[in-house]
Design a protein around this motif. Structure first.
Motif, PDB file in Angstrom:
ATOM      1  N   UNK A 139      86.201  20.378 -77.891  1.00 11.13           N
ATOM      2  CA  UNK A 139      84.964  20.007 -77.189  1.00 11.13           C
ATOM      3  C   UNK A 139      84.149  21.248 -76.845  1.00 11.13           C
ATOM      4  N   UNK A 140      82.832  21.106 -76.937  1.00 13.40           N
ATOM      5  CA  UNK A 140      81.945  22.235 -76.662  1.00 13.40           C
ATOM      6  C   UNK A 140      80.663  21.697 -76.017  1.00 13.40           C
ATOM      7  N   UNK A 141      80.228  22.330 -74.953  1.00 11.53           N
ATOM      8  CA  UNK A 141      79.003  21.915 -74.276  1.00 11.53           C
ATOM      9  C   UNK A 141      77.808  22.717 -74.767  1.00 11.53           C
ATOM     10  N   UNK A 142      76.745  22.026 -75.123  1.00 11.50           N
ATOM     11  CA  UNK A 142      75.496  22.658 -75.556  1.00 11.50           C
ATOM     12  C   UNK A 142      74.535  22.666 -74.378  1.00 11.50           C
ATOM     13  N   UNK A 143      74.005  23.830 -74.058  1.00  7.66           N
ATOM     14  CA  UNK A 143      72.977  23.983 -73.019  1.00  7.66           C
ATOM     15  C   UNK A 143      71.978  25.022 -73.508  1.00  7.66           C
ATOM     16  N   UNK A 144      70.824  24.567 -73.965  1.00 11.25           N
ATOM     17  CA  UNK A 144      69.787  25.465 -74.457  1.00 11.25           C
ATOM     18  C   UNK A 144      68.523  25.219 -73.637  1.00 11.25           C
ATOM     19  N   UNK A 145      67.940  26.284 -73.153  1.00 12.12           N
ATOM     20  CA  UNK A 145      66.663  26.204 -72.446  1.00 12.12           C
ATOM     21  C   UNK A 145      65.815  27.397 -72.871  1.00 12.12           C
ATOM     22  N   UNK A 146      64.726  27.137 -73.574  1.00 10.32           N
ATOM     23  CA  UNK A 146      63.906  28.234 -74.111  1.00 10.32           C
ATOM     24  C   UNK A 146      62.427  27.902 -73.965  1.00 10.32           C
ATOM     25  N   UNK A 147      61.646  28.942 -73.765  1.00  7.28           N
ATOM     26  CA  UNK A 147      60.202  28.828 -73.856  1.00  7.28           C
ATOM     27  C   UNK A 147      59.789  29.647 -75.072  1.00  7.28           C
ATOM     28  N   UNK A 148      59.110  29.000 -75.998  1.00  8.28           N
ATOM     29  CA  UNK A 148      58.678  29.641 -77.237  1.00  8.28           C
ATOM     30  C   UNK A 148      57.150  29.625 -77.289  1.00  8.28           C
ATOM     31  N   UNK A 149      56.563  30.820 -77.326  1.00  6.87           N
ATOM     32  CA  UNK A 149      55.102  30.936 -77.426  1.00  6.87           C
ATOM     33  C   UNK A 149      54.683  30.822 -78.887  1.00  6.87           C
ATOM     34  N   UNK A 150      53.542  30.202 -79.119  1.00  6.81           N
ATOM     35  CA  UNK A 150      53.023  30.032 -80.472  1.00  6.81           C
ATOM     36  C   UNK A 150      52.154  31.218 -80.858  1.00  6.81           C
ATOM     37  N   UNK A 151      52.396  31.729 -82.047  1.00 10.23           N
ATOM     38  CA  UNK A 151      51.599  32.837 -82.580  1.00 10.23           C
ATOM     39  C   UNK A 151      50.991  32.407 -83.911  1.00 10.23           C
ATOM     40  N   UNK A 152      49.762  32.821 -84.158  1.00 10.30           N
ATOM     41  CA  UNK A 152      49.085  32.476 -85.416  1.00 10.30           C
ATOM     42  C   UNK A 152      49.418  33.446 -86.550  1.00 10.30           C
ATOM     43  N   UNK A 153      49.805  34.679 -86.179  1.00 14.11           N
ATOM     44  CA  UNK A 153      50.086  35.682 -87.207  1.00 14.11           C
ATOM     45  C   UNK A 153      51.130  36.674 -86.683  1.00 14.11           C
ATOM     46  N   UNK A 154      51.509  37.599 -87.537  1.00 16.83           N
ATOM     47  CA  UNK A 154      52.546  38.581 -87.214  1.00 16.83           C
ATOM     48  C   UNK A 154      52.140  39.474 -86.034  1.00 16.83           C
ATOM     49  N   UNK A 155      50.887  39.918 -86.001  1.00 17.94           N
ATOM     50  CA  UNK A 155      50.421  40.793 -84.921  1.00 17.94           C
ATOM     51  C   UNK A 155      50.486  40.081 -83.571  1.00 17.94           C
TER      52      UNK A 155
END
Length: 139
Positions: free
Chosen positions: A72-88
């Motif tokens: 058994x394994x518990x998954x706990x993920x909490x992330x904030x991901x910002x959106x970028x239009x390009x590499x820079x």
């Protein structure tokens, strides 16, 4: 589940699911069974940056690398991901404290996003604690 990530964030949309791991094609290679509760919320912060707040939790079964038995394994993920239009823009956002960015196009598959974040959260080698393998001689 395909969305326009820019509209998803600007409109404050959200997506939630409670699904068996079988609903996530790449996760079925890692987990033998289990259920995940996923939520993705689009947001616009004070600076006008668009982000996705992602939370995933659940109980799954993984094969132990020591005995190959189920663990058994518990998954706990909490992330904030910002959106970028390009590499820079991605580099600029990644430089901010406590910030992670993804380069987003016209569409974003939320199932793929959840799979990516869950896979990144897994340890390299999953094993029962020393002496806890149910298979004799697997220590």
């Amino acid at each position: 589940m395909e969305v326009d990530p820019w509209r998803f964030c600007r409109d404050g949309q959200s997506w939630e699911t409670r699904s068996d791991v079988a609903a996530f094609p790449r996760l079925t290679h890692e987990f033998t069974q289990g259920t995940l509760i996923c939520r993705v919320v689009g947001r616009v912060d004070q600076r006008g940056s668009l982000s996705l707040q992602l939370t995933v939790s659940g109980k799954v079964e993984l094969p132990c690398q020591r005995c190959l038995g189920s663990m058994p394994y518990g998954i706990e993920v909490g992330r904030t991901l910002y959106l970028a239009r390009n590499e820079a823009e991605m580099e600029r956002l990644d430089a901010l404290p406590d910030s992670d960015a993804i380069q987003a196009g016209e569409t974003l598959n939320l199932v793929d996003l959840v799979e990516d974040e869950v896979l990144l959260s897994l340890p390299l080698a999953v094993m029962h604690a020393e002496g806890e393998c149910p298979v004799p001689g697997a220590q």
